[in-house]
Design a protein around this motif. Structure first.
Motif: not given
Length: 391
Positions: A198-209
């Motif tokens: 399994h994996a989590h897609i976090a590419a579209f989430v800003s690091h500041e969030a």
């Protein structure tokens, strides 16, 4: 014939009387005996009342055995609020063998992370109960006895309409997993399931969030039982670092609960907490998020409510009454014996028969004398003197 047989039976019953009656003329009463009797009867009454309250009370009995149920599913109940928007966070459960990856049954609800005044009061009360439970373990038995009388430990709804933006995500619901070690993790991105893992897609989430400040309103295993306070209920963690990892290591113990109010299959657990900042430059590697790693114990605990039997209560009551009666009697006799010795009133030969002289018998005006005794007395009496001459 019937009357004769009845008399014989009645006489036989009288001969078997083990409690002979003493005539009132042979009974001697005293003020000290009456005082001791009043004290003894008062002690009997007080202890009998206290014993009755003990009889009404119940206690919990703990029994341990090996858990032989390996095929059933384990239910996980989750109610966690994370200080991130729902589109940025995802939760799923992965067991040790990676044969089951699931997030079914978990719901995402946009909420406000800050609590209302009533919700904050509820959380403070829950924390106070948690601290008392850690200090006084006997309080858990009180919770077991009053299960249905207590309210659920879920966070109450807000009493005011929210005017602030919905800046948090409440993840709540339940899921069924295998009874093996697993990991419930909440991290950035939605989970994607595929045959290799399994994996989590976090590419579209800003690091500041990234903000993994969270509040665990409820976390339990097995059947939900109202009134039971779990170790992580009411936990709140606040962080100001974007790369924060929270880890909870849980050991789950299957528990069968049998009381006069409810019979349920639930689970107790103990937890160890750990948190650290993810900094790859400093050698602290990992993934930011909330990780609940659980493992099931091979032992099963059966908690049953026990009550004192009526026969045992009657035996204890008879022991109290008879023991106090006998003990006070012996103490009264002992104190009287010591008092006679101290006051020099105890004489060794007081009960020996004494010889009565004729003069003593004359002085005793209450003793009747016949003519023979009077002649004997006159024969031995000395003549009366008037002045210097005898009469």
């Amino acid at each position: 014939m019937r009357r004769l047989s009845r008399r014989k039976a009645l006489s036989l019953v009288k001969e078997l009387d083990a409690f002979p009656k003493v005539a009132d003329s042979y009974v001697e009463t005293s003020a000290s005996g009456g005082t001791v009797s009043i004290i003894a009867f008062s002690a009997m009454a007080v202890l009998a009342i206290l014993e009755f309250f003990v009889y009404r009370d119940t206690w919990m009995k703990y029994e341990y055995e090996v858990d032989k149920d390996f095929s059933s599913k384990l239910r996980i109940n989750v109610d966690v609020t994370v200080a991130m928007k729902c589109q940025h966070v995802g939760a799923d459960i992965l067991d040790l063998a990676e044969t089951m990856i699931t997030s079914n049954g978990l719901q995402y609800e946009p909420v406000i992370f800050e609590l209302s005044p009533q919700q904050r009061l509820w959380q403070r009360t829950l924390r106070l109960l948690q601290s008392r439970l850690r200090e006084e373990h006997a309080l858990q038995e009180v919770l077991y006895k009053t299960l249905l009388k207590g309210a659920p430990t879920a966070l109450p709804p807000r009493e005011d309409a929210p005017n602030e933006p919905l800046n948090a995500c409440r993840i709540h619901g339940h899921a069924y997993v295998n009874k093996v070690a697993g990991n419930l993790h909440i991290t950035v991105g939605k989970p994607i399931h595929h045959p290799q893992g399994h994996a989590h897609i976090a590419a579209f989430v800003s690091h500041e969030a990234y903000n993994f400040s969270h509040r665990i309103d409820h976390l339990s295993f097995g059947e939900e039982v109202p009134g039971i306070i779990n170790p992580l209920d009411g936990t709140e963690k606040i962080t100001y670092n974007n790369n924060q990892m929270y880890q909870y290591f849980i050991t789950v113990v299957p528990t069968k609960l049998n009381t006069h109010l409810i019979s349920a299959d639930t689970h107790q657990f103990s937890v160890t907490e750990r948190e650290r900042v993810i900094n790859h430059a400093a050698g602290s590697h990992g993934v930011s998020g909330i990780f609940v790693k659980y493992d099931t114990s091979s032992l099963m605990v059966t908690v049953s409510e026990q009550h004192m039997a009526l026969g045992r209560f009657l035996v204890r009551l008879c022991g109290i009454v008879g023991g106090i009666f006998s003990t006070t009697g012996m103490l009264h006799n002992l104190v009287g014996f010591c008092f006679d010795i101290v006051c020099c009133r105890f004489r060794v030969g007081a009960y020996r028969p004494r010889q009565v002289s004729p003069v003593d018998s004359v002085l005793d005006m209450n003793t009747p004398m016949d003519e023979l005794q009077l002649n004997h007395l006159n024969h031995h009496q000395a003549p009366l003197l008037v002045g210097n001459a005898p009469l």
